[in-house]
Design an enzyme around this catalytic site. Structure first.
Site, PDB file in Angstrom:
ATOM      1  N   HIS A   1     -18.377 130.106  95.960  1.00  0.00           N
ATOM      2  CA  HIS A   1     -16.937 129.744  95.518  1.00  0.00           C
ATOM      3  C   HIS A   1     -16.165 129.139  96.043  1.00  0.00           C
ATOM      4  O   HIS A   1     -14.746 128.783  95.882  1.00  0.00           O
ATOM      5  CB  HIS A   1     -16.583 131.977  95.697  1.00  0.00           C
ATOM      6  CG  HIS A   1     -17.409 131.950  93.640  1.00  0.00           C
ATOM      7  ND1 HIS A   1     -16.509 132.422  92.906  1.00  0.00           N
ATOM      8  CD2 HIS A   1     -18.444 132.990  93.930  1.00  0.00           C
ATOM      9  CE1 HIS A   1     -17.601 133.031  92.398  1.00  0.00           C
ATOM     10  NE2 HIS A   1     -18.382 133.105  92.730  1.00  0.00           N
TER      11      HIS A   1
ATOM     12  N   ASP B   1      -9.421 124.560  98.779  1.00  0.00           N
ATOM     13  CA  ASP B   1      -9.273 125.969  97.616  1.00  0.00           C
ATOM     14  C   ASP B   1     -10.949 125.237  96.663  1.00  0.00           C
ATOM     15  O   ASP B   1     -10.933 123.993  96.792  1.00  0.00           O
ATOM     16  CB  ASP B   1      -8.072 126.191  96.824  1.00  0.00           C
ATOM     17  CG  ASP B   1      -8.037 127.150  96.219  1.00  0.00           C
ATOM     18  OD1 ASP B   1      -9.334 127.955  96.715  1.00  0.00           O
ATOM     19  OD2 ASP B   1      -6.942 127.399  96.727  1.00  0.00           O
TER      20      ASP B   1
HETATM   21  P1  ADQ Z   1      -9.567 133.754  95.399  1.00  0.00           P
HETATM   22  O1  ADQ Z   1      -9.225 132.562  96.824  1.00  0.00           O
HETATM   23  O2  ADQ Z   1      -8.949 134.605  95.877  1.00  0.00           O
HETATM   24  O3  ADQ Z   1     -10.356 132.705  95.184  1.00  0.00           O
HETATM   25  P2  ADQ Z   1      -7.997 132.219  93.316  1.00  0.00           P
HETATM   26  O4  ADQ Z   1      -9.011 131.388  93.086  1.00  0.00           O
HETATM   27  O5  ADQ Z   1      -6.152 131.787  92.815  1.00  0.00           O
HETATM   28  O6  ADQ Z   1      -7.995 132.449  94.806  1.00  0.00           O
HETATM   29  O7  ADQ Z   1      -8.368 133.922  92.472  1.00  0.00           O
HETATM   30  C1  ADQ Z   1      -6.893 134.698  92.989  1.00  0.00           C
HETATM   31  C2  ADQ Z   1      -6.871 135.463  92.045  1.00  0.00           C
HETATM   32  O8  ADQ Z   1      -6.010 136.799  92.224  1.00  0.00           O
HETATM   33  C3  ADQ Z   1      -6.412 135.028  90.962  1.00  0.00           C
HETATM   34  O9  ADQ Z   1      -6.547 135.636  89.732  1.00  0.00           O
HETATM   35  C4  ADQ Z   1      -4.696 136.154  90.550  1.00  0.00           C
HETATM   36  O10 ADQ Z   1      -4.724 136.075  89.509  1.00  0.00           O
HETATM   37  C5  ADQ Z   1      -5.213 137.176  91.099  1.00  0.00           C
HETATM   38  N1  ADQ Z   1      -3.607 137.218  92.639  1.00  0.00           N
HETATM   39  C6  ADQ Z   1      -3.660 136.124  93.569  1.00  0.00           C
HETATM   40  N2  ADQ Z   1      -2.348 137.059  94.446  1.00  0.00           N
HETATM   41  C7  ADQ Z   1      -1.831 137.836  93.495  1.00  0.00           C
HETATM   42  C8  ADQ Z   1      -0.984 138.492  93.910  1.00  0.00           C
HETATM   43  N3  ADQ Z   1      -0.463 138.696  94.805  1.00  0.00           N
HETATM   44  N4  ADQ Z   1      -0.685 140.161  92.640  1.00  0.00           N
HETATM   45  C9  ADQ Z   1      -1.819 140.141  92.156  1.00  0.00           C
HETATM   46  N5  ADQ Z   1      -2.505 139.109  92.119  1.00  0.00           N
HETATM   47  C10 ADQ Z   1      -3.298 138.179  92.709  1.00  0.00           C
HETATM   48  C11 ADQ Z   1     -11.851 132.537  95.371  1.00  0.00           C
HETATM   49  C12 ADQ Z   1     -11.490 131.115  96.563  1.00  0.00           C
HETATM   50  C13 ADQ Z   1     -10.867 129.756  95.151  1.00  0.00           C
HETATM   51  C14 ADQ Z   1     -12.514 130.249  93.952  1.00  0.00           C
HETATM   52  C15 ADQ Z   1     -12.016 131.946  93.512  1.00  0.00           C
HETATM   53  C16 ADQ Z   1     -12.930 131.593  92.332  1.00  0.00           C
HETATM   54  O11 ADQ Z   1     -11.264 130.789  97.338  1.00  0.00           O
HETATM   55  O12 ADQ Z   1     -11.002 128.595  95.637  1.00  0.00           O
HETATM   56  O13 ADQ Z   1     -10.839 129.699  93.025  1.00  0.00           O
HETATM   57  O14 ADQ Z   1     -12.478 132.525  94.236  1.00  0.00           O
HETATM   58  O15 ADQ Z   1     -14.148 130.897  91.992  1.00  0.00           O
END
Ligand code: ADQ
Length: 464
Positions: free
Chosen positions: A157, A365
């Protein structure tokens, strides 16, 4: 149809409302075929024996959940230590933060071995295994040692760094050799796939057999880019559901005289938060028409708080926000609203929809699902603008966003200004193209293409 076995560090009950994109995706995959979801229970046993952990098995509808407790020593070395103190920083290009010499590797190996041993007791002939993320890179190798001959796929991921960066990890050869125990390796982007291809040919003498198949260590592994998506329909439905609409209307009334910008993420040094705040400050200095008007709502949810690097970041952000508000704020206008907390998933779409601009500017990311969620939540008739880091995996697909280099503070400020000024027609055209993209390659597409590639490999081997 083969039973699907998903393995990930954390396991979520698919009957309950999932907290994030990944839990939704995997729960959905398992609910379709029925299957087993295996991982850590989330329980840390103080004084527990390292390398041992109780296995809990329960049925959740069509899905069997099998979870393992971890001893405090294993949790510290495997999760906080090697996974998040070595692999996470290195894979996000932060060699300066990696704790190479802390001896975490033995706990990482031990937990992967424990998982392999317990998972073997749950497997049935013909199962297909899909293992997730950097916590579990050597799991297939451990399973193979125990005689597992099932088809096993792996999805990373987070980004895979370039060869020279990867090679800084003292155990890099062992880690990458372990990748050859899989049948299929999935990466988020073409750039990650390129990094894998270069690494294995340069460092492991792998032979490129064409069509992204590589041979080394007497095994052939197939690799591919499978960019993860979101469930666009689910997110659109959330946008129009009561809580989403309430949030939208409340925020719209509150900020009717302001131009709202939004940032949402876990508090993590990979997400580029200090750089973003500096870019926002530069925007206020360079383009004074934004004074008393532009408001940045920054939500950073608590994450890995028991690690020192994260508490340092928290302090840096608080002081940056305080300085911007102190220097620029007025009695009736605070430029930055910073919140160190989670927002309920049902409310996020309303927040995204009310914003004119989303700042999704990580330094690095794997993909970044917030960028895709923001696009899904917009009103096509009056959409907001996505400012996206070129270093997020999502940038490969979302070329119609405004792409920025988050290290370039002045350049980022100029791009934010461009986003705030963008005429309606251009916003609509860009949004249409972005929406088409996230719809075509949504989370169902991601799961189907990965599992099909894993299954196809089985058929081509049978005919060899
Ligand atoms: P993350 O680093 O956690 O994931 P991201 O892909 O943006 O990053 O996913 C975060 C999820 O958590 C999203 O669904 C978002 O809506 C939710 N979220 C984030 N902050 C929040 C908050 N303050 N309150 C509520 N919800 C929140 C890891 C990798 C990424 C990759 C994903 C999936 O680092 O690059 O895209 O896995 O593979």
């Amino acid at each position: 149809m083969s039973r699907l076995v998903v393995v990930s560090n954390r396991v979520a009950d698919p009957r309950k409302a999932a907290a994030g994109g990944l839990a939704v995706a995997l729960g959905d995959a398992l609910n379709t075929t029925g299957g087993l979801w295996f991982g850590w229970s989330g329980t840390v046993v103080e004084g527990g024996m390292p390398g041992e952990g109780e296995l809990h098995v329960q049925q959740a509808g069509k899905v069997t959940l099998a979870t393992v407790d971890l001893s405090a020593e294993d949790h510290a070395g495997y999760y906080l230590g090697y996974s998040n103190g070595v692999l996470w920083p290195v894979f996000h290009l932060r060699l300066d933060l990696a704790r190479f010499d802390a001896g975490y590797i033995s706990a990482y190996r031990r937990v992967n071995r424990l998982f392999a041993r317990l998972l073997m007791t749950q497997l049935k002939p013909g199962d297909i295994l899909w293992i997730h993320d950097y916590h579990l890179i050597p799991l297939a190798a451990e399973l193979r040692t125990l005689g597992c001959t099932h088809r096993i796929g792996f999805f990373l991921h987070i980004p895979l760094p370039p060869q020279q960066v990867l090679a800084a990890i003292p155990q890099h050869e062992w880690l990458m050799r372990a990748m050859f125990a899989y049948d299929l390796l999935g990466f988020q982007s073409e750039a990650d796939l390129q990094n894998f291809s270069r690494y294995v040919q340069a460092e492991a003498g792998a032979v490129d057999l064409g069509e992204n198949r590589f041979r080394a260590f007497n095994r052939t592994v197939r690799a591919g880019a499978f960019p993860i998506g979101i469930d666009v329909d689910e997110f659109a439905a959330l946008t129009h559901a009561k809580e989403g609409v309430d949030m939208y209307e409340r925020m719209k009334a509150e900020y009717s005289r302001r131009k709202l910008l939004i940032g949402v993420e876990r508090l993590d040094y990979s997400k580029g938060l200090p750089q973003r705040l500096r870019a926002f400050k530069t925007l206020l200095q360079r383009y004074p028409e934004n004074l008393r008007s532009a408001t940045l709502i920054q939500i950073a949810s608590p994450s890995r708080e028991d690690m020192g690097t994260y508490t340092d970041l928290l302090q840096e952000l608080e002081s940056l926000c305080g300085a911007i508000n102190g220097d620029f704020g007025e009695l009736d206008w605070m430029p930055v609203r910073y919140m160190h907390r989670n927002v309920a998933r049902k409310r996020l779409p309303g927040l995204y929809r009310v914003a004119r601009v989303a700042l999704v500017t990580p330094l690095r990311d794997g993909m970044n699902l917030v960028a895709k969620e923001f696009v899904a939540a917009q009103d096509p008739a009056d959409p907001g603008v996505l400012v996206l880091s070129r270093f997020a995996g999502a940038a490969e697909q979302l070329q119609d966003a405004l792409l920025v280099n988050p290290y370039d503070i002045d350049g980022s400020a100029d791009t934010i200004q461009q986003a705030l000024q963008m005429p309606l027609q251009e916003r609509q055209i860009r949004h249409q193209k972005l929406l088409r993209n996230i719809r075509t390659q949504d989370v169902h597409w991601w799961r189907q293409t990965f599992l099909q590639a894993l299954g196809d490999g089985a058929r081509s081997q049978e005919t060899m």
